[in-house]
Design a protein around this motif. Structure first.
Motif, PDB file in Angstrom:
ATOM      1  N   LEU A 311      31.920  51.543  45.868  1.00  0.00           N
ATOM      2  CA  LEU A 311      31.206  50.304  45.584  1.00  0.00           C
ATOM      3  C   LEU A 311      31.897  49.524  44.471  1.00  0.00           C
ATOM      4  N   ILE A 312      32.266  50.207  43.395  1.00  0.00           N
ATOM      5  CA  ILE A 312      32.958  49.553  42.283  1.00  0.00           C
ATOM      6  C   ILE A 312      34.296  48.983  42.749  1.00  0.00           C
ATOM      7  N   PHE A 313      35.004  49.767  43.554  1.00  0.00           N
ATOM      8  CA  PHE A 313      36.298  49.329  44.084  1.00  0.00           C
ATOM      9  C   PHE A 313      36.138  48.045  44.903  1.00  0.00           C
ATOM     10  N   ALA A 314      35.135  48.012  45.769  1.00  0.00           N
ATOM     11  CA  ALA A 314      34.903  46.837  46.609  1.00  0.00           C
ATOM     12  C   ALA A 314      34.511  45.627  45.766  1.00  0.00           C
ATOM     13  N   ILE A 315      33.684  45.841  44.748  1.00  0.00           N
ATOM     14  CA  ILE A 315      33.269  44.739  43.868  1.00  0.00           C
ATOM     15  C   ILE A 315      34.472  44.147  43.150  1.00  0.00           C
ATOM     16  N   LEU A 316      35.326  45.011  42.622  1.00  0.00           N
ATOM     17  CA  LEU A 316      36.500  44.531  41.893  1.00  0.00           C
ATOM     18  C   LEU A 316      37.439  43.750  42.816  1.00  0.00           C
ATOM     19  N   LEU A 317      37.742  44.311  43.976  1.00  0.00           N
ATOM     20  CA  LEU A 317      38.664  43.630  44.892  1.00  0.00           C
ATOM     21  C   LEU A 317      38.109  42.285  45.329  1.00  0.00           C
ATOM     22  N   ALA A 318      36.818  42.233  45.647  1.00  0.00           N
ATOM     23  CA  ALA A 318      36.212  40.969  46.054  1.00  0.00           C
ATOM     24  C   ALA A 318      36.267  39.952  44.922  1.00  0.00           C
ATOM     25  N   ASN A 319      35.951  40.408  43.699  1.00  0.00           N
ATOM     26  CA  ASN A 319      36.000  39.506  42.549  1.00  0.00           C
ATOM     27  C   ASN A 319      37.404  38.953  42.322  1.00  0.00           C
ATOM     28  N   PHE A 320      38.403  39.834  42.402  1.00  0.00           N
ATOM     29  CA  PHE A 320      39.777  39.402  42.151  1.00  0.00           C
ATOM     30  C   PHE A 320      40.231  38.381  43.196  1.00  0.00           C
ATOM     31  N   MET A 321      39.847  38.602  44.456  1.00  0.00           N
ATOM     32  CA  MET A 321      40.234  37.644  45.498  1.00  0.00           C
ATOM     33  C   MET A 321      39.562  36.292  45.278  1.00  0.00           C
ATOM     34  N   VAL A 322      38.260  36.306  44.965  1.00  0.00           N
ATOM     35  CA  VAL A 322      37.556  35.051  44.710  1.00  0.00           C
ATOM     36  C   VAL A 322      38.180  34.325  43.526  1.00  0.00           C
ATOM     37  N   VAL A 323      38.475  35.080  42.462  1.00  0.00           N
ATOM     38  CA  VAL A 323      39.121  34.491  41.287  1.00  0.00           C
ATOM     39  C   VAL A 323      40.438  33.826  41.676  1.00  0.00           C
ATOM     40  N   GLY A 324      41.249  34.536  42.459  1.00  0.00           N
ATOM     41  CA  GLY A 324      42.540  33.988  42.867  1.00  0.00           C
ATOM     42  C   GLY A 324      42.403  32.706  43.660  1.00  0.00           C
ATOM     43  N   TRP A 325      41.501  32.705  44.643  1.00  0.00           N
ATOM     44  CA  TRP A 325      41.320  31.510  45.475  1.00  0.00           C
ATOM     45  C   TRP A 325      40.781  30.338  44.663  1.00  0.00           C
ATOM     46  N   VAL A 326      39.795  30.609  43.791  1.00  0.00           N
ATOM     47  CA  VAL A 326      39.196  29.522  43.006  1.00  0.00           C
ATOM     48  C   VAL A 326      40.208  28.931  42.025  1.00  0.00           C
ATOM     49  N   ILE A 327      40.928  29.794  41.304  1.00  0.00           N
ATOM     50  CA  ILE A 327      41.900  29.297  40.331  1.00  0.00           C
ATOM     51  C   ILE A 327      43.019  28.533  41.021  1.00  0.00           C
ATOM     52  N   ASN A 328      43.456  29.015  42.170  1.00  0.00           N
ATOM     53  CA  ASN A 328      44.485  28.276  42.925  1.00  0.00           C
ATOM     54  C   ASN A 328      43.978  26.895  43.343  1.00  0.00           C
ATOM     55  N   ALA A 329      42.696  26.824  43.714  1.00  0.00           N
ATOM     56  CA  ALA A 329      42.135  25.555  44.168  1.00  0.00           C
ATOM     57  C   ALA A 329      42.043  24.533  43.039  1.00  0.00           C
ATOM     58  N   ILE A 330      41.730  25.006  41.826  1.00  0.00           N
ATOM     59  CA  ILE A 330      41.544  24.069  40.711  1.00  0.00           C
ATOM     60  C   ILE A 330      42.743  24.027  39.778  1.00  0.00           C
ATOM     61  N   GLU A 331      43.819  24.729  40.142  1.00  0.00           N
ATOM     62  CA  GLU A 331      44.990  24.804  39.257  1.00  0.00           C
ATOM     63  C   GLU A 331      45.527  23.431  38.853  1.00  0.00           C
ATOM     64  N   PRO A 332      45.659  22.460  39.773  1.00  0.00           N
ATOM     65  CA  PRO A 332      46.201  21.160  39.355  1.00  0.00           C
ATOM     66  C   PRO A 332      45.372  20.494  38.262  1.00  0.00           C
ATOM     67  N   TRP A 333      44.055  20.685  38.321  1.00  0.00           N
ATOM     68  CA  TRP A 333      43.174  20.085  37.299  1.00  0.00           C
ATOM     69  C   TRP A 333      43.139  20.922  36.021  1.00  0.00           C
ATOM     70  N   LEU A 334      43.023  22.250  36.207  1.00  0.00           N
ATOM     71  CA  LEU A 334      42.842  23.123  35.059  1.00  0.00           C
ATOM     72  C   LEU A 334      44.095  23.200  34.193  1.00  0.00           C
ATOM     73  N   PHE A 335      45.265  23.188  34.828  1.00  0.00           N
ATOM     74  CA  PHE A 335      46.499  23.374  34.088  1.00  0.00           C
ATOM     75  C   PHE A 335      47.374  22.128  34.129  1.00  0.00           C
ATOM     76  N   ALA A 336      46.737  20.974  34.108  1.00  0.00           N
ATOM     77  CA  ALA A 336      47.485  19.710  34.074  1.00  0.00           C
ATOM     78  C   ALA A 336      48.343  19.684  32.825  1.00  0.00           C
ATOM     79  N   GLY A 337      49.628  19.470  33.019  1.00  0.00           N
ATOM     80  CA  GLY A 337      50.556  19.441  31.887  1.00  0.00           C
ATOM     81  C   GLY A 337      50.987  20.801  31.400  1.00  0.00           C
ATOM     82  N   PHE A 338      50.600  21.873  32.158  1.00  0.00           N
ATOM     83  CA  PHE A 338      50.964  23.243  31.728  1.00  0.00           C
ATOM     84  C   PHE A 338      52.468  23.477  31.796  1.00  0.00           C
TER      85      PHE A 338
END
Length: 338
Positions: A311-338
């Motif tokens: 259960l912990i393994f599944a929670i972590l993997l799901a969280n990491f994937m969601v984090v990756g997709w969300v950050i990739n989606a907002i990267e142009p806004w979040l890291f403007a000028g990075f």
């Protein structure tokens, strides 16, 4: 001030060693010297300062404080406590047992355990110096969110049912005692340390932490330097670009067989981003390497049943994937000028 490290690396690499800055070897060696000297200097200074501030921390009062708050505040506090304590995933387990034996809800304890290997003062110092405050803030927020959400899910599913017998009995006994204990019971105040004692504590902790992580700094920066100097420009962007949805789960699963702590993985993170790997994909890979590695789960098997581990393994993997997709989606806004 940090420019001095770049100047030092330039002098050693190109003047003393005589390497050509246009070559891959010259670029890699310069990267290695600059990042190694900068990181080790900042670690020595900041770990000492933070250890001074933490010298009076009383774990018994921390536990009592967590128990006195509502559950949501407990998750935030557990995750925050994990973020400021210098424990890797393996050394966090004895403290996990201590929290469980104190009757603290499993979700709050797991919020601590999830966050602790991902975030610590070493990781924050390195990220700030290498990638700037925007990335550091995003990393801390993401790491704590993983801990908080994971803890909430485990509590909602009553994950304490799947602790090993000895851990479950200790938890149930402590939880019962805490329920029967009057709310106005106070925890005795511990003796405050003198400055000399705090200095000795900070000096000892500095020696222990630096002694434990210096090799990870060298390994991590070495891998980062190799990526920086020898991987063709744009390779990661061409093969694992943000437009490819499968790149995030691929990065998460690629990190599972590996093992590193936050100290060793951050220079690699820097090189991956510089080489064009999307920020979200990079975060997903690094968090998988640090917090969901096989060595950690082998350690956790001592106190948890296979069902809880899965259960912990599944929670972590799901969280990491969601984090990756969300950050990739907002990267142009979040890291403007990075």
């Amino acid at each position: 001030m940090l420019d001095y490290f770049s100047d030092l690396a330039t002098w050693l690499t190109y003047d003393i060693l005589g390497l050509d800055p246009a070559t891959k070897a010259g670029t890699s060696i310069h990267f290695f010297i600059e990042d190694t000297t900068k990181i080790l200097f900042l670690l020595v200074v900041m770990i000492y300062i933070i250890a001074l501030a933490r010298a009076t921390l009383d774990l018994e009062r921390v536990r009592a404080y967590i128990q006195s708050k509502n559950r949501l505040a407990g998750y935030v506090f557990g995750s925050g406590f994990g973020a400021i304590t210098p424990f890797c995933s393996c050394s966090s387990i004895p403290l996990f047992l201590g929290f469980t034996s104190a009757g603290i809800p499993l979700g709050i304890t797991m919020a601590f355990l999830f966050t602790s290997p991902i975030i610590n003062e070493v990781a924050v110092i390195m990220l700030w110096s290498l990638l700037g405050w925007k990335f550091t803030l995003a990393y801390v927020v993401v790491g704590m969110t993983v801990g908080i959400v994971g803890g909430m899910i485990l509590d909602s599913l009553r994950g304490e049912r799947w602790l090993k017998d000895f851990a479950a009995k200790a938890y149930q006994k402590a939880a019962k005692a805490a329920h029967e204990q009057p709310d106005n019971t106070e925890v005795p105040e511990s003796r405050k340390m003198t400055f000399a004692e705090r200095h000795q504590f900070a000096k000892t902790e500095l020696g222990e932490i630096v002694g434990r992580i210096w090799k990870w700094v060298l390994i991590g920066v070495g891998l980062g330097a190799a990526l920086h100097g020898f991987v063709p420009e744009g390779w990661f962007a061409d093969n694992l670009g943000s437009g490819q949805w499968w790149s995030v789960p691929a990065a998460v699963f690629a990190g599972l067989p590996l093992y590193s702590n936050a100290t060793g993985v951050i220079p690699v993170m820097e090189s991956l981003i510089v080489k064009g790997l999307p920020v979200g994909t990079t975060l997903a890979f690094c968090m998988s390497t640090v917090a969901a590695s096989f060595p950690e789960f082998i350690m956790l098997k001592q106190v948890m049943t296979f069902r809880l581990l899965a259960l912990i393994f599944a929670i972590l993997l799901a969280n990491f994937m969601v984090v990756g997709w969300v950050i990739n989606a907002i990267e142009p806004w979040l890291f403007a000028g990075f």
